[in-house]
Design a protein around this motif. Sequence first.
Motif, PDB file in Angstrom:
ATOM      1  N   ILE A  51       0.850  -1.186   0.000  1.00  0.00           N
ATOM      2  CA  ILE A  51       0.000   0.000   0.000  1.00  0.00           C
ATOM      3  C   ILE A  51       0.892   1.245   0.000  1.00  0.00           C
ATOM      4  N   PRO A  52       0.814   2.051  -1.061  1.00  0.00           N
ATOM      5  CA  PRO A  52       1.616   3.276  -1.093  1.00  0.00           C
ATOM      6  C   PRO A  52       1.111   4.289  -0.063  1.00  0.00           C
ATOM      7  N   GLU A  53       1.989   5.175   0.335  1.00  0.00           N
ATOM      8  CA  GLU A  53       1.680   6.142   1.391  1.00  0.00           C
ATOM      9  C   GLU A  53       0.394   6.920   1.117  1.00  0.00           C
ATOM     10  N   GLN A  54       0.193   7.373  -0.111  1.00  0.00           N
ATOM     11  CA  GLN A  54      -0.973   8.191  -0.420  1.00  0.00           C
ATOM     12  C   GLN A  54      -2.282   7.401  -0.393  1.00  0.00           C
ATOM     13  N   MET A  55      -2.221   6.075  -0.312  1.00  0.00           N
ATOM     14  CA  MET A  55      -3.426   5.235  -0.304  1.00  0.00           C
ATOM     15  C   MET A  55      -3.743   4.657   1.077  1.00  0.00           C
ATOM     16  N   ARG A  56      -2.930   4.897   2.062  1.00  0.00           N
ATOM     17  CA  ARG A  56      -3.046   4.217   3.356  1.00  0.00           C
ATOM     18  C   ARG A  56      -4.374   4.463   4.068  1.00  0.00           C
ATOM     19  N   GLU A  57      -4.946   5.640   3.964  1.00  0.00           N
ATOM     20  CA  GLU A  57      -6.209   5.933   4.640  1.00  0.00           C
ATOM     21  C   GLU A  57      -7.407   5.317   3.918  1.00  0.00           C
ATOM     22  N   LYS A  58      -7.250   5.013   2.626  1.00  0.00           N
ATOM     23  CA  LYS A  58      -8.357   4.518   1.814  1.00  0.00           C
ATOM     24  C   LYS A  58      -8.504   2.990   1.865  1.00  0.00           C
ATOM     25  N   VAL A  59      -7.447   2.298   2.259  1.00  0.00           N
ATOM     26  CA  VAL A  59      -7.440   0.838   2.227  1.00  0.00           C
ATOM     27  C   VAL A  59      -8.159   0.273   3.452  1.00  0.00           C
ATOM     28  N   LYS A  60      -9.259  -0.423   3.183  1.00  0.00           N
ATOM     29  CA  LYS A  60     -10.086  -1.055   4.205  1.00  0.00           C
ATOM     30  C   LYS A  60     -10.509  -2.436   3.699  1.00  0.00           C
ATOM     31  N   VAL A  61     -11.038  -3.260   4.577  1.00  0.00           N
ATOM     32  CA  VAL A  61     -11.561  -4.567   4.187  1.00  0.00           C
ATOM     33  C   VAL A  61     -12.782  -4.341   3.296  1.00  0.00           C
ATOM     34  N   GLY A  62     -12.853  -5.077   2.180  1.00  0.00           N
ATOM     35  CA  GLY A  62     -13.985  -4.967   1.274  1.00  0.00           C
ATOM     36  C   GLY A  62     -13.603  -5.345  -0.143  1.00  0.00           C
ATOM     37  N   ILE A  63     -14.567  -5.210  -1.057  1.00  0.00           N
ATOM     38  CA  ILE A  63     -14.333  -5.515  -2.470  1.00  0.00           C
ATOM     39  C   ILE A  63     -14.234  -4.191  -3.224  1.00  0.00           C
ATOM     40  N   PHE A  64     -13.220  -4.101  -4.092  1.00  0.00           N
ATOM     41  CA  PHE A  64     -12.919  -2.857  -4.783  1.00  0.00           C
ATOM     42  C   PHE A  64     -12.565  -3.103  -6.238  1.00  0.00           C
ATOM     43  N   ARG A  65     -12.761  -2.081  -7.040  1.00  0.00           N
ATOM     44  CA  ARG A  65     -12.163  -2.012  -8.366  1.00  0.00           C
ATOM     45  C   ARG A  65     -10.885  -1.228  -8.130  1.00  0.00           C
ATOM     46  N   ALA A  66      -9.761  -1.891  -8.259  1.00  0.00           N
ATOM     47  CA  ALA A  66      -8.460  -1.289  -7.963  1.00  0.00           C
ATOM     48  C   ALA A  66      -7.786  -0.847  -9.254  1.00  0.00           C
ATOM     49  N   SER A  67      -7.274   0.379  -9.255  1.00  0.00           N
ATOM     50  CA  SER A  67      -6.519   0.892 -10.397  1.00  0.00           C
ATOM     51  C   SER A  67      -5.040   0.861 -10.059  1.00  0.00           C
ATOM     52  N   PHE A  68      -4.260   0.437 -11.045  1.00  0.00           N
ATOM     53  CA  PHE A  68      -2.815   0.332 -10.883  1.00  0.00           C
ATOM     54  C   PHE A  68      -2.123   1.093 -12.008  1.00  0.00           C
TER      55      PHE A  68
END
Length: 101
Positions: A51-68
């Motif tokens: 998890i990159p630093e700028q994404m740390r607050e957004k990452v939670k348990v659940g199902i997501f469409r993740a962009s890379f």
Amino acid sequence: MKFASTIQILKVDPVETRKSPKDGSEYQIHTAQTALLNDDGELEKVGRLRIPEQMREKVKVGIFRASFALEVAQWGQNKGDVIAQLVDLIPVPAKRPPATA
């Protein structure tokens, strides 16, 4: 270059503190145990997502469409390698069971 995939974050791991072998400075690694889902929502594989630093607050348990996004690593044992970096997470609404007549 960006691409997206459906993932399920199963567990956000405790923060891991490491020391740089070059200068002894400490840094933190944030990861999550993550399931890769196919287009039908079925489990393909489970692994660790950095998890990159700028994404740390957004990452939670659940199902997501993740962009890379693809980038060239500038650090550690991956230095110089092309890697995929998480850049966005959009929650996927839970599927509702079909209505009964």
